[in-house]
Scaffold this active site. Structure first.
Site, PDB file in Angstrom:
ATOM      1  N   CYS A  49       0.813  -1.228   0.000  1.00  0.00           N
ATOM      2  CA  CYS A  49       0.000   0.000   0.000  1.00  0.00           C
ATOM      3  C   CYS A  49       0.841   1.270   0.000  1.00  0.00           C
ATOM      4  O   CYS A  49       0.334   2.348  -0.307  1.00  0.00           O
ATOM      5  CB  CYS A  49      -0.946   0.014   1.202  1.00  0.00           C
ATOM      6  SG  CYS A  49      -2.174  -1.294   1.152  1.00  0.00           S
ATOM      7  N   HIS A  52      -9.188   3.079  -2.456  1.00  0.00           N
ATOM      8  CA  HIS A  52      -7.761   2.842  -2.234  1.00  0.00           C
ATOM      9  C   HIS A  52      -7.188   2.001  -3.370  1.00  0.00           C
ATOM     10  O   HIS A  52      -7.055   0.785  -3.254  1.00  0.00           O
ATOM     11  CB  HIS A  52      -7.609   2.126  -0.883  1.00  0.00           C
ATOM     12  CG  HIS A  52      -6.217   1.752  -0.498  1.00  0.00           C
ATOM     13  ND1 HIS A  52      -5.082   2.359  -1.017  1.00  0.00           N
ATOM     14  CD2 HIS A  52      -5.763   0.817   0.397  1.00  0.00           C
ATOM     15  CE1 HIS A  52      -4.006   1.803  -0.465  1.00  0.00           C
ATOM     16  NE2 HIS A  52      -4.392   0.875   0.388  1.00  0.00           N
ATOM     17  N   CYS A  98      -0.082   2.670   6.341  1.00  0.00           N
ATOM     18  CA  CYS A  98       0.278   1.349   6.844  1.00  0.00           C
ATOM     19  C   CYS A  98       0.521   0.440   5.641  1.00  0.00           C
ATOM     20  O   CYS A  98       0.050   0.716   4.535  1.00  0.00           O
ATOM     21  CB  CYS A  98      -0.814   0.784   7.747  1.00  0.00           C
ATOM     22  SG  CYS A  98      -2.434   0.599   6.942  1.00  0.00           S
ATOM     23  N   GLY A 123       1.224  -3.796   4.254  1.00  0.00           N
ATOM     24  CA  GLY A 123       1.161  -5.219   4.513  1.00  0.00           C
ATOM     25  C   GLY A 123       2.498  -5.801   4.951  1.00  0.00           C
ATOM     26  O   GLY A 123       3.555  -5.336   4.550  1.00  0.00           O
TER      27      GLY A 123
END
Length: 411
Positions: A94, A367, A397, A399
């Site tokens: 992300c 997103h 944040c 993964g």
């Protein structure tokens, strides 16, 4: 070695389309072509010339099928840019879009490059999550025996459980994101960077973000928890569930309360964004007027089961590098992967909520994984200009237990 400044000359993005296969606004557009629309729009605004670009760096998470084969280089060719302009594609999940910007900033600040275009893309309707076949850990059984990871939704619910966030609090944050996004759209807050996506005949396919929708507390409350069934599913050879495996590391939680739904988690989306970054020497030589400069940047690894708590500490790391404190940041963009992520980061850093995601976030807007970080950077610069403020911090944040943060300062 003393680095010079890295300046942001301009930033553009496509609208976010609903990331579902079928007759959605952007589902018929090849992901390379999403980037093409952004690259052409960036050049058309007149702040850069394609022939001066040293490289194009793009983030993309699901690098398979149409998003494989070094998407960045192929997008450069598809845009008709000079063949001398190279391209490279990266994956920090992300955080990919913001990582691309940060790598470009490093290149121009070091003096190795003069002008780099960076950003990201994700067509989640055409390359869904998991389409690269790697699973959570690349299907490495040796790693899995040492470090077990759980799906992000389980991690988000674990955070909510440990922090004591109720379903009502989580839903209230989601409702606020929708309301802030609606107000921003009505006020034209995104107009400065938003470029429409057209087909080959020039017909507009999408000119505004497609995901925001009218939302009520009652509607949110009716949604089922998205990860309860998943959490109760067997996850290993011993028959332990994902919830049980998560609780091995966090026994103080006793049991995971599943509070995240489709309404208080980020929306699946298609979209692309690009940012032009230039060196100090290039800016002075060409007499350019930058919009902002990169003040500091940081990445950080964190515990991989809870996974999503790194935005707080990585923001502190970036602030320390900039010689700043939380109170020195005028506007924050904390990616709304899940509502609990933003609430936990807000609490851990003691941020004034009125400074966070003032135009809504991924819960309302969507997103598109590889593009979001670059989109948020453009959004915060736009809003700093609209409000005549100075500093912004973007954090996401990531993964596997990571975080990324970038601080920008208006010039």
């Amino acid at each position: 070695m003393k680095l010079s400044a890295a300046y942001v000359l301009d930033a553009v993005r496509t609208p976010r389309g609903r990331g579902r296969a079928g007759k959605r606004s952007l589902s018929g557009v090849h992901p390379q072509e999403l980037v093409v629309r952004a690259l052409k729009a960036l050049a058309a605004r007149g702040k850069i010339s394609e022939k001066d670009v040293d490289d194009v760096v793009l983030g993309c998470v699901s690098q398979a099928g149409e998003q494989g084969s070094n998407l960045a280089r192929n997008a450069v060719l598809a845009a008709g840019w000079p063949q001398e302009v190279g391209g490279t594609t990266l994956n920090r999940f992300c955080g990919s879009g913001l990582q691309a910007v940060n790598f470009a900033a490093m290149g121009v600040a070091s003096g190795a490059q003069d002008l780099v275009v960076a950003g990201g893309v994700e067509s989640m309707s055409r390359a869904p999550m998991g389409s690269d076949g790697g699973g959570l850990d690349g299907n490495n059984m040796a790693l899995r025996r040492r470090v077990f990871q759980v799906p992000q939704g389980i991690s988000a619910d674990l955070i909510a459980t440990l922090e004591g966030f109720s379903r009502a609090e989580i839903d209230a944050f989601a409702l606020g994101s929708q309301e802030r996004a609606a107000k921003a759209i009505a006020a034209g807050a995104f107009a400065g960077s938003l470029v429409p996506v057209t087909d080959d005949d020039g017909k507009t396919l999408l000119a505004a973000d497609e995901l925001p929708r009218a939302t009520t507390p009652e509607g949110l409350a009716k949604l089922e928890a998205s990860f309860a069934t998943f959490g109760a599913s067997p996850a290993d050879e011993a028959g332990r569930t994902f919830d049980q495996l998560a609780l091995l590391g966090y026994p103080q939680a006793t049991a995971i309360t599943h509070v995240h739904t489709a309404g208080n988690s980020s929306g699946i989306a298609d979209g692309a964004a690009v940012v032009a970054l230039a060196s100090e020497a290039f800016v002075k030589e060409r007499g350019l007027k930058p919009r902002a400069r990169i003040r500091a940047m940081a990445t950080l690894g964190s515990e991989p089961v809870i996974m999503l708590t790194a935005p707080g500490p990585v923001s502190q790391k970036a602030l320390k590098r900039a010689g700043m404190t939380v109170k020195d940041i005028d506007l924050w963009e904390i990616n709304e992967a899940f509502a609990a992520v933003v609430l936990q980061t807000t609490r851990s850093l003691g941020i004034d909520p009125a400074r966070i995601n003032v135009n809504g976030g991924a819960i309302a807007l969507g997103h598109p994984l590889g593009a979001t970080g670059a989109m948020l950077l453009g959004t915060v610069i736009d809003e700093l200009e609209r409000r005549n403020l100075t500093t912004g911090l973007v954090t996401l944040c990531i993964g596997g237990g990571q975080g990324i943060a970038t601080i920008v300062e208006r010039v």
